[in-house]
Scaffold this motif. Structure first.
Motif, PDB file in Angstrom:
ATOM      1  N   VAL A 211       0.805  -1.008   0.060  1.00  0.00           N
ATOM      2  CA  VAL A 211       0.052  -0.040  -0.002  1.00  0.00           C
ATOM      3  C   VAL A 211       0.917   1.202   0.081  1.00  0.00           C
ATOM      4  N   GLU A 212       1.857   1.285   0.846  1.00  0.00           N
ATOM      5  CA  GLU A 212       2.675   2.501   0.850  1.00  0.00           C
ATOM      6  C   GLU A 212       3.508   2.560  -0.329  1.00  0.00           C
ATOM      7  N   GLY A 213       4.099   1.477  -0.866  1.00  0.00           N
ATOM      8  CA  GLY A 213       4.883   1.625  -2.209  1.00  0.00           C
ATOM      9  C   GLY A 213       3.764   2.044  -3.482  1.00  0.00           C
TER      10      GLY A 213
ATOM     11  N   ALA B 166       2.165   6.578  -7.043  1.00  0.00           N
ATOM     12  CA  ALA B 166       1.100   7.552  -7.167  1.00  0.00           C
ATOM     13  C   ALA B 166       1.630   9.086  -7.073  1.00  0.00           C
ATOM     14  N   TRP B 167       2.007   9.247  -5.860  1.00  0.00           N
ATOM     15  CA  TRP B 167       2.342  10.742  -5.306  1.00  0.00           C
ATOM     16  C   TRP B 167       3.712  11.415  -6.367  1.00  0.00           C
ATOM     17  N   LEU B 168       4.489  10.335  -6.892  1.00  0.00           N
ATOM     18  CA  LEU B 168       5.556  11.034  -7.731  1.00  0.00           C
ATOM     19  C   LEU B 168       5.037  11.109  -8.931  1.00  0.00           C
TER      20      LEU B 168
ATOM     21  N   LEU C  94      -5.084   5.938  -7.207  1.00  0.00           N
ATOM     22  CA  LEU C  94      -4.223   5.051  -6.255  1.00  0.00           C
ATOM     23  C   LEU C  94      -4.123   5.836  -4.959  1.00  0.00           C
ATOM     24  N   ILE C  95      -4.056   7.050  -4.943  1.00  0.00           N
ATOM     25  CA  ILE C  95      -3.999   7.926  -3.754  1.00  0.00           C
ATOM     26  C   ILE C  95      -5.304   7.652  -3.029  1.00  0.00           C
TER      27      ILE C  95
ATOM     28  N   ILE D  73      -3.783  15.336   0.501  1.00  0.00           N
ATOM     29  CA  ILE D  73      -4.890  15.717  -0.621  1.00  0.00           C
ATOM     30  C   ILE D  73      -5.384  16.969  -0.477  1.00  0.00           C
ATOM     31  N   GLY D  74      -5.417  17.573   0.646  1.00  0.00           N
ATOM     32  CA  GLY D  74      -6.288  18.908   0.906  1.00  0.00           C
ATOM     33  C   GLY D  74      -5.150  19.946   0.028  1.00  0.00           C
ATOM     34  N   ILE D  75      -3.744  19.626   0.161  1.00  0.00           N
ATOM     35  CA  ILE D  75      -2.813  20.542  -0.456  1.00  0.00           C
ATOM     36  C   ILE D  75      -2.894  20.355  -2.006  1.00  0.00           C
TER      37      ILE D  75
END
Length: 212
Positions: free
Chosen positions: A37-39, A44-46, A82-83, A111-113
């Protein structure tokens, strides 16, 4: 422009892409050392970070083609899927029981940012002075919360999480610099002559944007 300012502007891209490269290594570490999950969340964030870098670095330019426009949108939708999936995983009762609630708080804050950054991308320069202060004040509060979460992980001995969190804050700071540099050239909507300046700087004012 002073000499030191010029040097900083020239050096900043190297600093920024070094940070992005370190994040890429972190994604590999999260896949090998942390949970799946963290991977997936880090990957996704990258992806989302690189898309924001692309768009905020050319806020005054239209998309060059439909392929660019819809490719960016497709990448963003996949990243957000994914996030949100990861955030749901962090919010599961068994995950919180094992790891605590900080991962969930961190995910919701990020997510807010990015929602505020989406506003920056889709409404560049189209806000009044009070709106600018409100938006950036909200960002400061959210970034401060992220820093607190990084400290909490540090106190718990989760050094990889702490390092990763601080690295992400620095990387999104680079995105914020792109937005601020663009806004330096755009007056607030409630300033005299703001409409004319916004029209001149808007991607819609460029004939090339009609191709999109």
């Amino acid at each position: 422009m002073t000499t030191s300012h010029t040097i900083l502007r020239k050096a900043f891209p190297y600093f920024k892409w070094t940070l992005f490269g370190l994040l890429g290594l972190n994604v590999i570490l999260f896949f090998t050392e942390q949970t799946l999950v963290e991977g997936l969340d880090s990957l996704a964030w990258l992806t989302l970070l690189l898309l924001f870098e692309w768009e905020t670095s050319q806020l005054d330019k239209p998309y060059v083609s439909r392929w660019e426009k819809w490719g960016i949108h497709a990448g963003r939708i996949l990243a957000y899927a994914l996030i949100l999936h990861s955030a749901a995983g962090y919010g599961a009762a068994d995950y919180i029981a094992e790891h605590g609630p900080v991962d969930l708080w961190n995910a919701l804050t990020w997510i807010g940012i990015v929602l505020l950054l989406e506003y920056d991308v889709y409404s560049p320069g189209e806000y009044a002075r009070w709106e600018w202060y409100l938006r950036n004040g909200a960002k400061l509060v959210l970034y401060a919360a992220l820093f607190v979460f990084a400290l909490l992980w540090g106190f718990e001995g989760e050094w990889l999480d702490t390092y990763d969190a601080l690295l992400w804050i620095l990387c999104f700071f680079a995105i914020e610099i792109n937005v601020l540099e663009f806004e330096e050239e755009i007056p607030y909507r409630d300033f005299p002559d703001a409409d004319a300046a916004n029209v001149a700087a808007s991607p819609a004012a460029d004939p090339a944007s009609e191709e999109v």
